[in-house]
Design a protein around this motif. Sequence first.
Motif, PDB file in Angstrom:
ATOM      1  N   ARG A 213     -15.125 -48.767 -33.101  1.00 45.49           N
ATOM      2  CA  ARG A 213     -14.651 -50.072 -33.589  1.00 45.49           C
ATOM      3  C   ARG A 213     -15.668 -51.187 -33.363  1.00 45.49           C
ATOM      4  O   ARG A 213     -15.498 -52.288 -33.871  1.00 45.49           O
ATOM      5  N   THR A 214     -16.724 -50.919 -32.594  1.00 47.41           N
ATOM      6  CA  THR A 214     -17.738 -51.948 -32.384  1.00 47.41           C
ATOM      7  C   THR A 214     -18.704 -52.046 -33.566  1.00 47.41           C
ATOM      8  O   THR A 214     -19.468 -53.001 -33.649  1.00 47.41           O
ATOM      9  N   LEU A 215     -18.686 -51.065 -34.453  1.00 47.37           N
ATOM     10  CA  LEU A 215     -19.584 -51.068 -35.605  1.00 47.37           C
ATOM     11  C   LEU A 215     -18.969 -51.909 -36.718  1.00 47.37           C
ATOM     12  O   LEU A 215     -17.920 -51.567 -37.258  1.00 47.37           O
ATOM     13  N   ARG A 216     -19.649 -52.999 -37.067  1.00 49.26           N
ATOM     14  CA  ARG A 216     -19.079 -53.946 -38.020  1.00 49.26           C
ATOM     15  C   ARG A 216     -19.880 -54.078 -39.301  1.00 49.26           C
ATOM     16  O   ARG A 216     -19.339 -54.466 -40.328  1.00 49.26           O
ATOM     17  N   LYS A 217     -21.154 -53.747 -39.249  1.00 49.17           N
ATOM     18  CA  LYS A 217     -22.015 -53.904 -40.410  1.00 49.17           C
ATOM     19  C   LYS A 217     -22.901 -52.671 -40.552  1.00 49.17           C
ATOM     20  O   LYS A 217     -23.069 -51.896 -39.601  1.00 49.17           O
ATOM     21  N   VAL A 218     -23.492 -52.518 -41.734  1.00 50.88           N
ATOM     22  CA  VAL A 218     -24.335 -51.353 -41.987  1.00 50.88           C
ATOM     23  C   VAL A 218     -25.524 -51.330 -41.031  1.00 50.88           C
ATOM     24  O   VAL A 218     -25.987 -50.265 -40.622  1.00 50.88           O
ATOM     25  N   GLU A 219     -26.015 -52.503 -40.626  1.00 49.58           N
ATOM     26  CA  GLU A 219     -27.139 -52.545 -39.687  1.00 49.58           C
ATOM     27  C   GLU A 219     -26.756 -51.927 -38.348  1.00 49.58           C
ATOM     28  O   GLU A 219     -27.546 -51.211 -37.729  1.00 49.58           O
ATOM     29  N   GLY A 228     -33.113 -46.111 -40.556  1.00 58.10           N
ATOM     30  CA  GLY A 228     -33.179 -47.393 -41.235  1.00 58.10           C
ATOM     31  C   GLY A 228     -32.026 -47.586 -42.201  1.00 58.10           C
ATOM     32  O   GLY A 228     -31.413 -46.624 -42.670  1.00 58.10           O
ATOM     33  N   VAL A 229     -31.747 -48.838 -42.505  1.00 58.02           N
ATOM     34  CA  VAL A 229     -30.635 -49.153 -43.399  1.00 58.02           C
ATOM     35  C   VAL A 229     -30.849 -48.540 -44.775  1.00 58.02           C
ATOM     36  O   VAL A 229     -29.938 -47.928 -45.349  1.00 58.02           O
ATOM     37  N   ARG A 230     -32.041 -48.670 -45.353  1.00 59.34           N
ATOM     38  CA  ARG A 230     -32.270 -48.143 -46.700  1.00 59.34           C
ATOM     39  C   ARG A 230     -32.161 -46.630 -46.744  1.00 59.34           C
ATOM     40  O   ARG A 230     -31.612 -46.060 -47.694  1.00 59.34           O
ATOM     41  N   LEU A 248     -17.202 -48.130 -44.011  1.00 61.85           N
ATOM     42  CA  LEU A 248     -16.708 -48.932 -42.894  1.00 61.85           C
ATOM     43  C   LEU A 248     -15.451 -49.703 -43.288  1.00 61.85           C
ATOM     44  O   LEU A 248     -14.444 -49.689 -42.570  1.00 61.85           O
ATOM     45  N   ARG A 249     -15.505 -50.365 -44.421  1.00 63.79           N
ATOM     46  CA  ARG A 249     -14.375 -51.188 -44.842  1.00 63.79           C
ATOM     47  C   ARG A 249     -13.166 -50.344 -45.209  1.00 63.79           C
ATOM     48  O   ARG A 249     -12.023 -50.725 -44.928  1.00 63.79           O
ATOM     49  N   LEU A 275     -15.615 -57.359 -40.221  1.00 63.85           N
ATOM     50  CA  LEU A 275     -16.142 -56.631 -41.365  1.00 63.85           C
ATOM     51  C   LEU A 275     -17.038 -57.472 -42.261  1.00 63.85           C
ATOM     52  O   LEU A 275     -17.471 -57.023 -43.313  1.00 63.85           O
ATOM     53  N   GLY A 276     -17.312 -58.709 -41.845  1.00 66.87           N
ATOM     54  CA  GLY A 276     -18.258 -59.523 -42.596  1.00 66.87           C
ATOM     55  C   GLY A 276     -17.691 -60.211 -43.816  1.00 66.87           C
ATOM     56  O   GLY A 276     -18.440 -60.679 -44.684  1.00 66.87           O
ATOM     57  N   TYR A 277     -16.351 -60.299 -43.925  1.00 64.27           N
ATOM     58  CA  TYR A 277     -15.757 -61.051 -45.023  1.00 64.27           C
ATOM     59  C   TYR A 277     -15.997 -62.538 -44.801  1.00 64.27           C
ATOM     60  O   TYR A 277     -16.052 -63.014 -43.661  1.00 64.27           O
TER      61      TYR A 277
END
Length: 303
Positions: A213-219, A228-230, A248-249, A275-277
């Motif tokens: 649950r600590t993971l909020r963004k793709v980074e 890496g993200v890409r 994630l979402r 979630l970055g909304y």
Amino acid sequence: MRAKLGAGHDREIEEPRHEGTQMEPRSVDQDSRGIIEPGAFQRRYQLNRYPAGSALEGLISWFWVVSWALPPGQTHTQELLTHPCANLFVSPQEPPMMDEHLGPTVAELEGVVLNRSSRRMAGEGICVAAMTTPGGLGAFLTGPAGEYNDRTVRLGTAVRSDDDALVREIGRAQGEPAKVGVLRTALENAVRPERVIVAREVAATARLAETDRTLRKVEHLAQKAGTGVRTLQRMFAEYAGVSPTWVLRRYRLLEAAEAVRHGDRVVWARIATDLGYSDQAHLVRDFSAAIGSTPAAYARSLS
């Protein structure tokens, strides 16, 4: 389980384990994520889940069997908010589940459904199926998994499968475990070995997205996976058919719907921020599009 994502990275992923290396699938009472209005579902259908088996670990989340017996002339449409996964179905009898595009279901692949999915049931029947992991579908294909998003196709057109023989053998098998065993063997034979390693890497990373649950963004997800993200985005596009952010979402929406079902207090503003909304309204709009009603209306429908 280890995930090797990108050259020079090897990072340990913690997962709960049961019975050796297999996680035991939970019942609908324990986990109804993805089933909209699960109470109505349970009044009409019997659903049992079965483990993937060691050969398909990391590629198949679980096998599932649903059976039903509706009164003559009655149909029921079940709405679903699908996991970020594909499903492989076999219905060996008439009248089976009905698909508006294919007609009677025989053997088919349903790719990742980006919003709601629905199935119309009639008569009496049984469906034997496998739900892939996010990324697992890519181990059975020769091209990008995203080609099957929001699509349902004959199983044999996408996966190495003799559909007629598979349907006959499942129809002859006695009992649910035996029917699942037939489909399990068929999928073990359909795996493309050259694609298994990366498919399992994507699935392991998606498992992090589901459970951490600590993971909020793709980074954050890429850093935890050690790549890496890409690179992560390319791997998910090829093997899962959707982006890491979408995974994630979707898992957070599934969790939110499950929390509402259990009457838990959901702090929507916090989930939106995590979630970055840009604001809570955007999250509620996504929930409404996926479930078919606002969180408040969905909670009332379950009471």
